[in-house]
Scaffold this motif. Structure first.
Motif, short mmCIF file in Angstrom:
data_model
loop_
_atom_site.label_atom_id
_atom_site.label_comp_id
_atom_site.label_asym_id
_atom_site.label_seq_id
_atom_site.Cartn_x
_atom_site.Cartn_y
_atom_site.Cartn_z
N GLU A 35 0.83 -1.21 0.00
CA GLU A 35 0.00 0.00 0.00
C GLU A 35 0.86 1.25 0.00
OE1 GLU A 35 -3.49 2.15 2.72
OE2 GLU A 35 -2.69 0.19 3.29
N ILE A 36 1.92 1.25 0.83
CA ILE A 36 2.80 2.42 0.90
C ILE A 36 3.54 2.61 -0.43
CG2 ILE A 36 4.88 3.33 2.01
CD1 ILE A 36 3.92 1.90 4.59
N ALA A 37 4.09 1.51 -0.96
CA ALA A 37 4.85 1.60 -2.21
C ALA A 37 3.99 2.07 -3.36
CB ALA A 37 5.48 0.25 -2.52
N GLU A 38 2.75 1.59 -3.41
CA GLU A 38 1.84 2.01 -4.48
C GLU A 38 1.46 3.47 -4.33
OE1 GLU A 38 -2.54 0.82 -6.36
OE2 GLU A 38 -1.65 -0.41 -4.79
N SER A 39 1.22 3.88 -3.10
CA SER A 39 0.83 5.28 -2.86
C SER A 39 1.95 6.24 -3.24
CB SER A 39 0.47 5.47 -1.38
OG SER A 39 0.14 6.80 -1.11
N LEU A 40 3.19 5.84 -2.96
CA LEU A 40 4.34 6.71 -3.22
C LEU A 40 4.96 6.47 -4.59
CD1 LEU A 40 6.07 6.55 0.28
CD2 LEU A 40 4.81 8.47 -0.70
N LYS A 41 4.53 5.39 -5.26
CA LYS A 41 5.07 5.03 -6.58
C LYS A 41 6.58 4.79 -6.53
CE LYS A 41 1.48 7.42 -9.26
NZ LYS A 41 0.63 7.77 -8.10
N VAL A 42 7.04 4.14 -5.47
CA VAL A 42 8.47 3.81 -5.38
C VAL A 42 8.74 2.48 -6.07
CG1 VAL A 42 8.81 5.13 -3.25
CG2 VAL A 42 8.20 2.71 -3.11
N ASP A 43 9.95 2.35 -6.60
CA ASP A 43 10.32 1.15 -7.34
C ASP A 43 10.84 0.03 -6.43
OD1 ASP A 43 10.03 2.36 -10.07
OD2 ASP A 43 11.56 3.70 -9.25
N GLU A 44 11.45 0.42 -5.32
CA GLU A 44 12.04 -0.57 -4.42
C GLU A 44 11.76 -0.20 -2.97
OE1 GLU A 44 16.03 -2.06 -5.01
OE2 GLU A 44 16.18 -1.02 -6.94
N VAL A 45 11.72 -1.22 -2.14
CA VAL A 45 11.69 -1.05 -0.69
C VAL A 45 12.92 -1.73 -0.12
CG1 VAL A 45 10.55 -1.78 1.45
CG2 VAL A 45 9.19 -0.80 -0.42
N ILE A 46 13.69 -1.00 0.68
CA ILE A 46 14.84 -1.59 1.35
C ILE A 46 14.51 -1.63 2.84
CG2 ILE A 46 16.11 0.62 1.44
CD1 ILE A 46 18.70 -1.12 1.08
N ALA A 47 14.44 -2.84 3.37
CA ALA A 47 13.94 -3.06 4.72
C ALA A 47 15.07 -3.11 5.73
CB ALA A 47 13.15 -4.37 4.78
N ILE A 48 14.93 -2.34 6.81
CA ILE A 48 15.88 -2.40 7.91
C ILE A 48 15.15 -3.00 9.10
CG2 ILE A 48 15.40 0.04 8.46
CD1 ILE A 48 18.28 0.10 9.65
#
Length: 338
Positions: A299-312
């Motif tokens: 949901e967050i990635a779609e809302s922000l239209k980001v290509d990648e998520v890097i998880a810490i």
């Protein structure tokens, strides 16, 4: 949406500090096996809770222990260093692990003003002016061999010479970094877990103002966000208490190692470490069951239209950190490398 791993080499309560580096090597091997895209190591100075002041050193070992995952800095704090030295370090990494190296560059000190002063190139001048723009231009000229014909640095050869260069990223947690990444035509990684007050504005400006470059003809964005997966929401909340108290301590200048959940919950109960966060549009740390985490991240990635998520993932127990990434890989259906 692509998934990657960000590692600060956390030092936990009751742990011998060198163990943090062994844990990082172990986690990198796991991330490689599970099919994550990248494994980035942060740079921090003077912090008893973090064992990563020199990511390029740890990356040299991680590269030898992994097979296909991209590895890189998240990031190198360029104001502390001469651009040529950074280029040479990452040229060596590129030579050893061709096609797998990312050079993430940051502008923050990665520590307090005291460490920044100790790391200064010309300390007699006091706190030096911000010359990041000039530093980056010089670094890029070394990498692309694009100094003007009459520039004295044009005669310098970068050794070892490699067919390609590391992939250069700009890191940040402010509008300045968003604007610079767009203007310079660079992939952009935003440290949402660190702040998050201008996350949407940063990504929207980056996309709208992006100027294509030879190395990155299209904008490419990555969001760094805290992630903790567990079998139940209750277990995830229990594990998350450690990082909640860590951030609460940091706001008071307490840099001590990552507390155990027992220590953290006792501090919360006593009122020593309130966990109320500054309100942000999106949570800085997503935690819960794998399905719940997946739904929130998508949901967050779609809302922000980001290509990648890097998880810490910052937890006290390394085994719990491993399990969290395993569950994340499984719920997103990553293809194992081996």
């Amino acid at each position: 949406m692509r998934l990657s791993v960000l590692d600060q080499a956390p030092i936990c309560e009751g742990m011998a500090p060198p163990q943090a580096l062994l844990n990082s090597i172990d986690l990198a091997k796991l991330a490689d096996q599970l099919g994550f895209d990248r494994y980035w190591v942060a740079e921090h100075h003077g912090m008893p809770s973090v064992a990563s002041p020199a990511p390029e050193v740890l990356l040299a070992r991680i590269g030898a222990e992994t097979k296909g995952i991209r590895i890189g800095s998240g990031g190198v704090m360029l104001p502390h260093y001469a651009p040529l030295k950074v280029v040479e370090q990452f040229a060596m990494l590129e030579a050893m692990y061709p096609g797998r190296i990312d050079l993430g560059l940051g502008r923050a000190p990665g520590g307090s003003q005291l460490e920044a002063l100790a790391l200064m190139r010309r300390r007699e001048q006091g706190y030096q002016a911000d010359d990041f723009v000039q530093q980056f231009a010089e670094l890029r000229a070394f990498m692309t061999k694009s100094f003007p014909s009459d520039h004295y640095f044009r005669r310098i050869n970068i050794s070892p010479a490699t067919p390609g260069n590391p992939e250069v990223w700009l890191l940040g947690s402010s509008m300045w970094s968003s604007q610079a990444a767009a203007q310079w035509g660079l992939p952009f990684a935003f440290a949402h877990f660190f702040g998050g007050n201008v996350t949407r504005e940063a990504f929207e400006h980056y996309r709208s103002a992006y100027k294509p470059s030879d190395t990155a003809p299209e904008p490419h964005s990555m969001m760094a966000i805290g992630v903790i997966c567990a079998d139940t929401d209750e277990e995830a909340a229990y594990l998350t208490s450690s990082v909640q108290v860590l951030f609460s301590r940091l706001t008071r200048g307490n840099l001590s190692p990552i507390p155990s959940p027992e220590t953290a919950l006792a501090e919360i109960k006593s009122g020593l470490s309130p966990v109320a966060e500054t309100p942000t549009e999106f949570p800085r740390f997503v935690h819960g069951t794998p399905d719940k985490v997946k739904a929130q991240l998508e949901e967050i990635a779609e809302s922000l239209k980001v290509d990648e998520v890097i998880a810490i993932t910052i937890v006290h127990d390394h085994k719990a950190r491993r399990r969290s990434y395993q569950k994340l890989a499984e719920v997103f259906g990553l293809t194992p490398r081996y």
